[in-house]
Design an enzyme around this catalytic site. Structure first.
Site, PDB file in Angstrom:
ATOM      1  N   SER A  58       3.127  -2.373  10.378  1.00  0.00           N
ATOM      2  CA  SER A  58       4.575  -2.414  10.622  1.00  0.00           C
ATOM      3  C   SER A  58       5.219  -3.750  10.245  1.00  0.00           C
ATOM      4  O   SER A  58       6.109  -4.234  10.937  1.00  0.00           O
ATOM      5  CB  SER A  58       4.891  -2.055  12.079  1.00  0.00           C
ATOM      6  OG  SER A  58       4.465  -0.732  12.354  1.00  0.00           O
TER       7      SER A  58
ATOM      8  N   GLY B 289       2.106   1.995  10.938  1.00  0.00           N
ATOM      9  CA  GLY B 289       3.049   3.119  10.859  1.00  0.00           C
ATOM     10  C   GLY B 289       3.692   3.473  12.189  1.00  0.00           C
ATOM     11  O   GLY B 289       4.316   4.518  12.335  1.00  0.00           O
TER      12      GLY B 289
ATOM     13  N   HIS C 196      -9.508   1.100   4.609  1.00  0.00           N
ATOM     14  CA  HIS C 196      -8.253   1.279   5.347  1.00  0.00           C
ATOM     15  C   HIS C 196      -8.501   2.184   6.553  1.00  0.00           C
ATOM     16  O   HIS C 196      -9.310   3.118   6.476  1.00  0.00           O
ATOM     17  CB  HIS C 196      -7.189   1.883   4.420  1.00  0.00           C
ATOM     18  CG  HIS C 196      -5.832   1.865   5.056  1.00  0.00           C
ATOM     19  ND1 HIS C 196      -5.433   2.825   5.934  1.00  0.00           N
ATOM     20  CD2 HIS C 196      -4.815   0.974   4.967  1.00  0.00           C
ATOM     21  CE1 HIS C 196      -4.210   2.521   6.365  1.00  0.00           C
ATOM     22  NE2 HIS C 196      -3.815   1.406   5.777  1.00  0.00           N
TER      23      HIS C 196
ATOM     24  N   GLU D 138      -6.931   4.562   7.745  1.00  0.00           N
ATOM     25  CA  GLU D 138      -6.737   5.999   7.491  1.00  0.00           C
ATOM     26  C   GLU D 138      -7.980   6.603   6.834  1.00  0.00           C
ATOM     27  O   GLU D 138      -8.353   7.738   7.107  1.00  0.00           O
ATOM     28  CB  GLU D 138      -5.477   6.202   6.627  1.00  0.00           C
ATOM     29  CG  GLU D 138      -4.208   6.011   7.452  1.00  0.00           C
ATOM     30  CD  GLU D 138      -3.022   5.455   6.704  1.00  0.00           C
ATOM     31  OE1 GLU D 138      -2.989   5.521   5.458  1.00  0.00           O
ATOM     32  OE2 GLU D 138      -2.112   4.918   7.372  1.00  0.00           O
TER      33      GLU D 138
ATOM     34  N   GLU E 168      -5.603  -5.310  10.226  1.00  0.00           N
ATOM     35  CA  GLU E 168      -4.586  -4.302  10.505  1.00  0.00           C
ATOM     36  C   GLU E 168      -4.913  -3.591  11.826  1.00  0.00           C
ATOM     37  O   GLU E 168      -5.702  -2.640  11.843  1.00  0.00           O
ATOM     38  CB  GLU E 168      -4.556  -3.250   9.390  1.00  0.00           C
ATOM     39  CG  GLU E 168      -4.228  -3.804   8.032  1.00  0.00           C
ATOM     40  CD  GLU E 168      -3.621  -2.739   7.126  1.00  0.00           C
ATOM     41  OE1 GLU E 168      -2.484  -2.934   6.697  1.00  0.00           O
ATOM     42  OE2 GLU E 168      -4.270  -1.710   6.882  1.00  0.00           O
TER      43      GLU E 168
ATOM     44  N   LYS F  76       0.162   4.272  -0.260  1.00  0.00           N
ATOM     45  CA  LYS F  76      -0.456   5.475   0.339  1.00  0.00           C
ATOM     46  C   LYS F  76      -0.214   6.687  -0.565  1.00  0.00           C
ATOM     47  O   LYS F  76      -0.166   6.533  -1.776  1.00  0.00           O
ATOM     48  CB  LYS F  76       0.064   5.682   1.761  1.00  0.00           C
ATOM     49  CG  LYS F  76      -0.084   4.397   2.595  1.00  0.00           C
ATOM     50  CD  LYS F  76       0.054   4.603   4.062  1.00  0.00           C
ATOM     51  CE  LYS F  76      -0.144   3.266   4.768  1.00  0.00           C
ATOM     52  NZ  LYS F  76      -0.128   3.335   6.217  1.00  0.00           N
TER      53      LYS F  76
ATOM     54  N   ASN G 177       0.865  -1.185   0.000  1.00  0.00           N
ATOM     55  CA  ASN G 177       0.000   0.000   0.000  1.00  0.00           C
ATOM     56  C   ASN G 177       0.900   1.233   0.000  1.00  0.00           C
ATOM     57  O   ASN G 177       1.489   1.580   1.020  1.00  0.00           O
ATOM     58  CB  ASN G 177      -0.891  -0.057   1.261  1.00  0.00           C
ATOM     59  CG  ASN G 177      -1.712   1.212   1.435  1.00  0.00           C
ATOM     60  OD1 ASN G 177      -1.797   2.051   0.535  1.00  0.00           O
ATOM     61  ND2 ASN G 177      -2.316   1.363   2.602  1.00  0.00           N
TER      62      ASN G 177
HETATM   63  P1  PGA Z   1       2.655   0.137   7.758  1.00  0.00           P
HETATM   64  O1  PGA Z   1       1.242   0.370   7.047  1.00  0.00           O
HETATM   65  O2  PGA Z   1       3.243  -1.116   7.176  1.00  0.00           O
HETATM   66  O3  PGA Z   1       3.452   1.363   7.423  1.00  0.00           O
HETATM   67  O4  PGA Z   1       2.393  -0.008   9.233  1.00  0.00           O
HETATM   68  C1  PGA Z   1       0.364  -0.707   6.791  1.00  0.00           C
HETATM   69  C2  PGA Z   1      -0.912  -0.180   6.169  1.00  0.00           C
HETATM   70  O5  PGA Z   1      -1.333   0.941   6.492  1.00  0.00           O
HETATM   71  O6  PGA Z   1      -1.528  -0.865   5.347  1.00  0.00           O
END
Ligand code: PGA
Length: 256
Positions: free
Chosen positions: A213, A173, A95, A97, A167, A11, A9
């Site tokens: 992560s 993140g 997601h 976010e 997730e 982003k 992803n």
């Molecule tokens: P990350 O993000 O690996 O940076 O924690 C995962 C995601 O948001 O899908």
């Protein structure tokens, strides 16, 4: 064993030039046929360029969002048909976010899933709990609710095209990863829930990714758990070497 899938992803990172550089570097890192499924999810603007670049590989491409109507006066939105027309086959929906920053609640996510399926896209549905919800022992209730609402009015023939990504929000993140035991426990819970909704046959085939992560250093231990079928990778997918290393961890398990 279910085929492992590693999805990246991106982003809101990578201009078209940077996208081309990243995919080219990834192709150099990963020559030869892979047993692992690879899905790249760049921003909308780079979808067509990435689709062109992965021609000749088995890699797939996905968008990161979709609008819930087929077409119309919705300035700034992108439909499933538009995504499909780039050659992308997948779309990330729900997601955390999007849920948090853009206030996408479960009913919106259900509409997005249904429209994506109608347009012939394969959704990657994200679910997960906050830290507070985990600490108050609400993880399964929250994730269970998210899934039950997301799958409403979706028939079994369509449900089979959905990938779920667990997730935990506190792991995205942040550098904090769920332990393999924590992740496996929720993945098994999700598989059992899907078995209740759609039967065991579909549940056994369902791909459930872990996200939050995932890095080269923790990928193998997570991916070796029986119900963790792959990863949705954010930060670590932005560099070819770290993303390739995660894919190689999946390959190692697929070949073992
Ligand atoms: P990350 O993000 O690996 O940076 O924690 C995962 C995601 O948001 O899908």
């Amino acid at each position: 064993m279910r085929t492992k899938i590693i999805a990246g992803n991106w982003k809101m990172y990578k201009t078209n030039r940077e996208a081309v550089e990243l995919v080219s570097a990834l192709k150099n890192e990963l020559s030869g046929k892979l047993q692992t499924g690879v899905i790249l999810c760049p921003p909308y603007t780079a979808l067509s360029a990435v689709v062109d670049l992965v021609k000749g590989t088995d890699w797939k491409v996905g968008a990161q969002n979709i609008f819930w109507e087929l077409r119309g006066a919705y300035t700034g939105e992108i439909s499933g048909e538009m995504i499909k027309s780039t050659g992308a086959e997948y779309v990330i929906i729900g997601h955390s976010e999007r849920r948090k920053i853009f206030h996408e609640h479960d009913l919106i996510i259900n509409r997005k899933l249904r429209i994506a399926l109608k347009d012939g896209l394969k959704p990657i549905l994200c679910v997960g709990e906050t830290l507070e919800e985990r600490e108050t022992d609400l993880t399964k209730e929250v994730v269970g609710n998210q899934i039950e609402i997301a799958f409403r009015k979706i028939g079994i023939e369509h449900a089979a095209n959905i990938i779920i990504a667990y997730e935990p929000i506190w792991a995205i993140g942040t550098g904090k990863t769920a332990t393999p035991e924590q992740a496996q426990d929720v993945h098994l819970f999700i598989r059992d829930l899907i078995a209740t909704l759609y039967g065991k046959e579909l549940a056994d085939k369902l791909t459930i990714l872990y996200g939050g992560s995932v890095k080269p250093g923790n990928a193998e231990i997570l991916l070796s758990r029986p119900d963790i079928d792959g990863a949705l990778v954010g930060g670590a997918c932005l560099q070819a070497d770290s993303f390739a290393s995660i894919i190689n961890s999946a390959e190692k398990i697929m070949k073992s």
